[in-house]
Design a protein around this motif. Structure first.
Motif, PDB file in Angstrom:
ATOM      1  N   SER A 167     -13.086  -2.160 -13.889  1.00  0.00           N
ATOM      2  CA  SER A 167     -13.092  -2.149 -15.362  1.00  0.00           C
ATOM      3  C   SER A 167     -11.972  -1.296 -15.939  1.00  0.00           C
ATOM      4  N   SER A 168     -11.484  -0.329 -15.174  1.00  0.00           N
ATOM      5  CA  SER A 168     -10.447   0.581 -15.678  1.00  0.00           C
ATOM      6  C   SER A 168      -9.026   0.091 -15.425  1.00  0.00           C
ATOM      7  N   LEU A 169      -8.874  -0.963 -14.629  1.00  0.00           N
ATOM      8  CA  LEU A 169      -7.541  -1.288 -14.115  1.00  0.00           C
ATOM      9  C   LEU A 169      -6.606  -1.903 -15.151  1.00  0.00           C
ATOM     10  N   SER A 170      -7.135  -2.659 -16.092  1.00  0.00           N
ATOM     11  CA  SER A 170      -6.246  -3.274 -17.081  1.00  0.00           C
ATOM     12  C   SER A 170      -5.506  -2.206 -17.878  1.00  0.00           C
ATOM     13  N   GLN A 171      -6.221  -1.194 -18.279  1.00  0.00           N
ATOM     14  CA  GLN A 171      -5.590  -0.102 -19.037  1.00  0.00           C
ATOM     15  C   GLN A 171      -4.572   0.640 -18.178  1.00  0.00           C
ATOM     16  N   ARG A 172      -4.861   0.800 -16.903  1.00  0.00           N
ATOM     17  CA  ARG A 172      -3.994   1.583 -16.019  1.00  0.00           C
ATOM     18  C   ARG A 172      -2.814   0.781 -15.469  1.00  0.00           C
TER      19      ARG A 172
ATOM     20  N   PHE B 167      -1.562  -2.419 -16.779  1.00  0.00           N
ATOM     21  CA  PHE B 167      -1.023  -3.508 -17.594  1.00  0.00           C
ATOM     22  C   PHE B 167       0.491  -3.610 -17.488  1.00  0.00           C
ATOM     23  N   GLN B 168       1.171  -2.475 -17.346  1.00  0.00           N
ATOM     24  CA  GLN B 168       2.631  -2.491 -17.276  1.00  0.00           C
ATOM     25  C   GLN B 168       3.145  -2.539 -15.836  1.00  0.00           C
ATOM     26  N   HIS B 169       2.237  -2.790 -14.893  1.00  0.00           N
ATOM     27  CA  HIS B 169       2.618  -2.966 -13.499  1.00  0.00           C
ATOM     28  C   HIS B 169       2.281  -4.392 -13.067  1.00  0.00           C
ATOM     29  N   HIS B 170       3.049  -4.892 -12.127  1.00  0.00           N
ATOM     30  CA  HIS B 170       2.775  -6.235 -11.608  1.00  0.00           C
ATOM     31  C   HIS B 170       1.753  -6.209 -10.481  1.00  0.00           C
ATOM     32  N   HIS B 171       1.589  -5.063  -9.830  1.00  0.00           N
ATOM     33  CA  HIS B 171       0.713  -4.984  -8.668  1.00  0.00           C
ATOM     34  C   HIS B 171      -0.076  -3.678  -8.705  1.00  0.00           C
ATOM     35  N   LEU B 172      -1.006  -3.549  -7.768  1.00  0.00           N
ATOM     36  CA  LEU B 172      -1.765  -2.312  -7.656  1.00  0.00           C
ATOM     37  C   LEU B 172      -0.814  -1.173  -7.316  1.00  0.00           C
ATOM     38  N   THR B 173      -0.993  -0.048  -7.971  1.00  0.00           N
ATOM     39  CA  THR B 173      -0.162   1.117  -7.661  1.00  0.00           C
ATOM     40  C   THR B 173      -0.709   1.827  -6.425  1.00  0.00           C
ATOM     41  N   THR B 174       0.101   2.721  -5.882  1.00  0.00           N
ATOM     42  CA  THR B 174      -0.311   3.470  -4.701  1.00  0.00           C
ATOM     43  C   THR B 174      -1.573   4.278  -4.973  1.00  0.00           C
ATOM     44  N   HIS B 175      -1.686   4.827  -6.177  1.00  0.00           N
ATOM     45  CA  HIS B 175      -2.854   5.634  -6.498  1.00  0.00           C
ATOM     46  C   HIS B 175      -4.120   4.796  -6.585  1.00  0.00           C
ATOM     47  N   VAL B 176      -4.020   3.600  -7.114  1.00  0.00           N
ATOM     48  CA  VAL B 176      -5.187   2.722  -7.161  1.00  0.00           C
ATOM     49  C   VAL B 176      -5.594   2.322  -5.745  1.00  0.00           C
ATOM     50  N   ILE B 177      -4.614   1.992  -4.924  1.00  0.00           N
ATOM     51  CA  ILE B 177      -4.905   1.620  -3.536  1.00  0.00           C
ATOM     52  C   ILE B 177      -5.579   2.779  -2.810  1.00  0.00           C
ATOM     53  N   THR B 178      -5.138   3.986  -3.083  1.00  0.00           N
ATOM     54  CA  THR B 178      -5.757   5.168  -2.474  1.00  0.00           C
ATOM     55  C   THR B 178      -7.231   5.270  -2.865  1.00  0.00           C
ATOM     56  N   GLU B 179      -7.530   4.975  -4.138  1.00  0.00           N
ATOM     57  CA  GLU B 179      -8.920   5.008  -4.590  1.00  0.00           C
ATOM     58  C   GLU B 179      -9.755   3.930  -3.897  1.00  0.00           C
ATOM     59  N   VAL B 180      -9.184   2.738  -3.744  1.00  0.00           N
ATOM     60  CA  VAL B 180      -9.902   1.657  -3.053  1.00  0.00           C
ATOM     61  C   VAL B 180     -10.151   2.046  -1.595  1.00  0.00           C
ATOM     62  N   ASP B 181      -9.128   2.607  -0.956  1.00  0.00           N
ATOM     63  CA  ASP B 181      -9.283   3.032   0.438  1.00  0.00           C
ATOM     64  C   ASP B 181     -10.375   4.090   0.577  1.00  0.00           C
ATOM     65  N   ALA B 182     -10.435   4.998  -0.388  1.00  0.00           N
ATOM     66  CA  ALA B 182     -11.466   6.046  -0.338  1.00  0.00           C
ATOM     67  C   ALA B 182     -12.861   5.437  -0.394  1.00  0.00           C
TER      68      ALA B 182
ATOM     69  N   ASP C 258       6.801   9.737  -7.051  1.00  0.00           N
ATOM     70  CA  ASP C 258       6.709  10.926  -7.913  1.00  0.00           C
ATOM     71  C   ASP C 258       6.409  10.519  -9.355  1.00  0.00           C
ATOM     72  N   ASP C 259       7.083   9.443  -9.816  1.00  0.00           N
ATOM     73  CA  ASP C 259       6.865   8.984 -11.193  1.00  0.00           C
ATOM     74  C   ASP C 259       5.454   8.451 -11.398  1.00  0.00           C
ATOM     75  N   GLN C 260       4.880   7.816 -10.360  1.00  0.00           N
ATOM     76  CA  GLN C 260       3.545   7.235 -10.491  1.00  0.00           C
ATOM     77  C   GLN C 260       2.461   8.295 -10.650  1.00  0.00           C
ATOM     78  N   LYS C 261       2.810   9.534 -10.328  1.00  0.00           N
ATOM     79  CA  LYS C 261       1.837  10.614 -10.502  1.00  0.00           C
ATOM     80  C   LYS C 261       1.609  10.921 -11.976  1.00  0.00           C
ATOM     81  N   ASN C 262       2.558  10.521 -12.805  1.00  0.00           N
ATOM     82  CA  ASN C 262       2.443  10.762 -14.240  1.00  0.00           C
ATOM     83  C   ASN C 262       1.579   9.695 -14.894  1.00  0.00           C
ATOM     84  N   ALA C 263       1.086   9.980 -16.067  1.00  0.00           N
ATOM     85  CA  ALA C 263       0.287   9.004 -16.823  1.00  0.00           C
ATOM     86  C   ALA C 263       1.171   7.820 -17.211  1.00  0.00           C
ATOM     87  N   PRO C 264       0.600   6.600 -17.289  1.00  0.00           N
ATOM     88  CA  PRO C 264       1.400   5.424 -17.649  1.00  0.00           C
ATOM     89  C   PRO C 264       1.993   5.547 -19.048  1.00  0.00           C
TER      90      PRO C 264
END
Length: 588
Positions: free
Chosen positions: A39-44, A46-61, A447-453
């Motif tokens: 439910s949170s992914l569209s907001q996070r 929307f300006q990316h074409h694919h899952l970011t590394t941080h999202v993948i890390t959350e899924v892996d967890a 490094d840039d992905q660590k910042n807010a979108p």
């Protein structure tokens, strides 16, 4: 709880769990957290074409949260995807309980109808949830691919660690089909059951034709039995071959798919059994699996431009070659070499058997070729990437494949963490300018992905000019090329390069580049940039079959798509204009 029953059925009954209550609570927790994440992914994103590394890390967890977590994650995502399907997915390992018949799709509830004066009138798609919750379904597809691959990587690791004689073509082909079909329950147990049923049909025919055949009393050979040679003599094997050919090619009507040879389903073992269509390599593995159960040992032959199995004639040193693509016909080595295409010679080495890894690598390369042929489809690179990932698992020491995979990741803008690790490993083996540049870029991106979108920048309509006629969400038709599409963005003038303008012939248009251009998703799976003068609103709107629809829209309302929160934020003035278009046409 349905999800618990399903997960519980995925594992052996004798599995050792010290605290089932604790495991149950973990299952519920993982399912709820996965739903919240989606439910949170569209907001996070929307300006990316694919899952970011941080999202993948959350899924892996979440996948590592407990023993059952990977299956819970996949089941939760499939539940989201299945909502609104005419025939929801049932786990293949569980016998479905009797249920009320599901209604057929009533397209009159999806598409517009006409009133007494012939005007299009939208009928609310209530009850047809297939076109609701599109954004969550879109991101569920993205996440399930990663979660599913997490499970498949473990399966392949176990398969590759097994002794060579246990790496059967049958199991590898099923695992390969699982790898490429994250949205389906491709079950080893279910596919093997289908193969057993076919073999039993062969025995039934064999009993009729040859009631004294010894195979009738022997029963089926287990799929995991290491068969090294055929059990029966030449005549007895020939009798079985004839029965197999009759059941497969005349009763079941399995055929080589010459009409749609490059359809990817021809490479999916489960789909071949369901569709009764295949290519030489998958049909050969099906044929060999049936033969194995009936005591006949076949070996794969990696023949050029074709694929065959070879059978050692019992009591001799001679081989016959079985062509499953041509209804199981058998040829001698001499006959086969005579059919060799011109220019390939008559090399006897072409008739030798090959290992299972060579077969799987060829199957993967077939799929890579299919992906390249689908270059006009927006997600063809994802298929090519998935194939390369599996090929890299099977060929871990092949530097060219490992480097190819990193470059694909870089092109797709995914898995920057994997690129960093992979580049460092390959650079330790030898220098590479390209890998060094990729490594630097990806470290910066991480490094840039660590910042807010970055916040979405609204694009407002200029009231004085009012040149942008159409709006996001409208179903359009291209006047020249007749394709249907949906608008997901616009520019007041063409923003493409001079080279693109020249190549696309924009200067031949009446208003050239000085007119609005629209970003559209096309039903053929492509994404295009179309001039306003070439577009018109489709008189009878239909859903657009494009994989990215859910990235921008949350619902299909029968005549138009409703933008999700992020697209509405980007084009805040479109809602009022959209209502005007719909009211003029009597669609509201």
């Amino acid at each position: 709880m349905i999800i618990w029953e399903w997960v519980n059925n995925q594992y052996p009954e004798n599995i050792e769990i010290s605290d089932w209550k604790d495991e149950y609570e973990k299952v519920v927790t993982v399912s709820h957290r996965m739903s919240s994440l989606v439910s949170s992914l569209s907001q996070r994103l929307f300006q990316h074409h694919h899952l970011t590394t941080h999202v993948i890390t959350e899924v892996d967890a979440l996948c590592h949260y407990s023993m059952f977590s990977p299956m819970v994650v996949i089941h939760t995502l499939r539940d989201i995807l299945d909502s609104g399907d005419e025939h929801p997915r049932l786990p293949q390992e569980i016998d479905p309980q009797p249920a009320a018949a599901l209604p057929r799709v009533n397209w009159q509830r999806v598409l517009p109808s006409v009133d007494t004066r012939g005007r299009m009138v939208p009928i609310s798609p209530r009850g047809n949830k297939r076109y609701e919750n599109l954004t969550e379904k879109y991101y569920s597809r993205k996440v399930i691919i990663h979660a599913h691959q997490h499970v498949c990587r473990q399966e392949w690791a176990e398969f590759l660690a097994a002794p060579t004689e246990e790496q059967s073509l049958e199991k590898g082909a099923i695992l390969l089909a699982r790898w490429f079909q994250p949205h389906k329950d491709v079950s080893l147990k279910q596919v093997r059951s289908q193969l057993n049923d076919i073999a039993k049909e062969v025995l039934t025919l064999l009993r009729t034709n040859h009631p004294n055949h010894p195979a009738l009393s022997a029963g089926l050979v287990s799929h995991d039995y290491h068969l090294q040679e055929s059990i029966w003599n030449e005549n007895q094997c020939t009798q079985i071959f004839k029965c197999i050919n009759h059941i497969l090619f005349y009763q079941m009507k399995i055929v080589g798919n010459t009409d749609d040879y490059y359809n990817i389903e021809n490479s999916m073992f489960n789909s071949v059994l369901t569709n009764k269509r295949g290519i030489p390599i998958t049909l050969s593995i099906v044929y060999a699996a049936i033969c194995h159960r009936l005591g006949i040992y076949l070996e794969p032959v990696n023949y050029p431009s074709h694929f065959l199995m070879r059978w050692k004639v019992p009591g001799s040193d001679e081989y016959e070659y079985v062509d499953a693509f041509n209804k199981g016909r058998r040829l001698s080595g001499l006959e086969l070499l005579k059919e060799m295409p011109m220019g390939l010679g008559r090399d006897q080495s072409l008739l030798c058997s090959c290992g299972s890894m060579q077969v799987f690598q060829r199957m993967i390369r077939n799929i890579m070729n299919v992906a390249q042929m689908l270059a006009h489809i927006s997600d063809h690179m994802e298929l090519f990437c998935s194939a390369t990932e599996l090929l890299s698992l099977l060929s871990p020491n092949d530097r060219s494949i490992q480097e190819l995979l990193l470059r694909i990741y870089y092109t797709l803008e995914v898995h920057y963490d994997r690129i960093v690790v992979g580049c460092r490993q390959l650079l330790d083996q030898g220098p590479s300018t390209i890998l060094t540049e990729m490594l630097g870029d990806c470290e910066t991106i991480l490094d840039d992905q660590k910042n807010a979108p970055e916040p979405i920048t609204p694009k407002h309509r200029v009231k004085k000019r009012a040149s942008v006629v159409f709006v996001t969400g409208l179903i359009m038709r291209h006047k020249r090329y007749s394709y249907n599409c949906v608008i997901f963005g616009w520019d007041e003038e063409c923003k493409m390069t001079a080279e693109w303008v020249q190549r696309m012939g924009v200067q031949n248009l009446q208003f050239k580049t000085k007119q609005p251009f629209y970003n559209v998703l096309v039903s053929d799976g492509s994404q295009r940039y179309a001039a306003q003068e070439n577009l018109e609103i489709l008189g009878e709107p239909v859903p657009i079959t494009h994989s990215d629809v859910g990235k921008y829209f949350k619902t299909f309302q029968g005549c138009y798509y409703v933008p999700n929160a992020e697209l509405s934020q980007e084009y805040p003035d479109d809602e009022l204009k959209r209502r005007e278009h719909l009211e003029v046409r009597g669609w509201l």
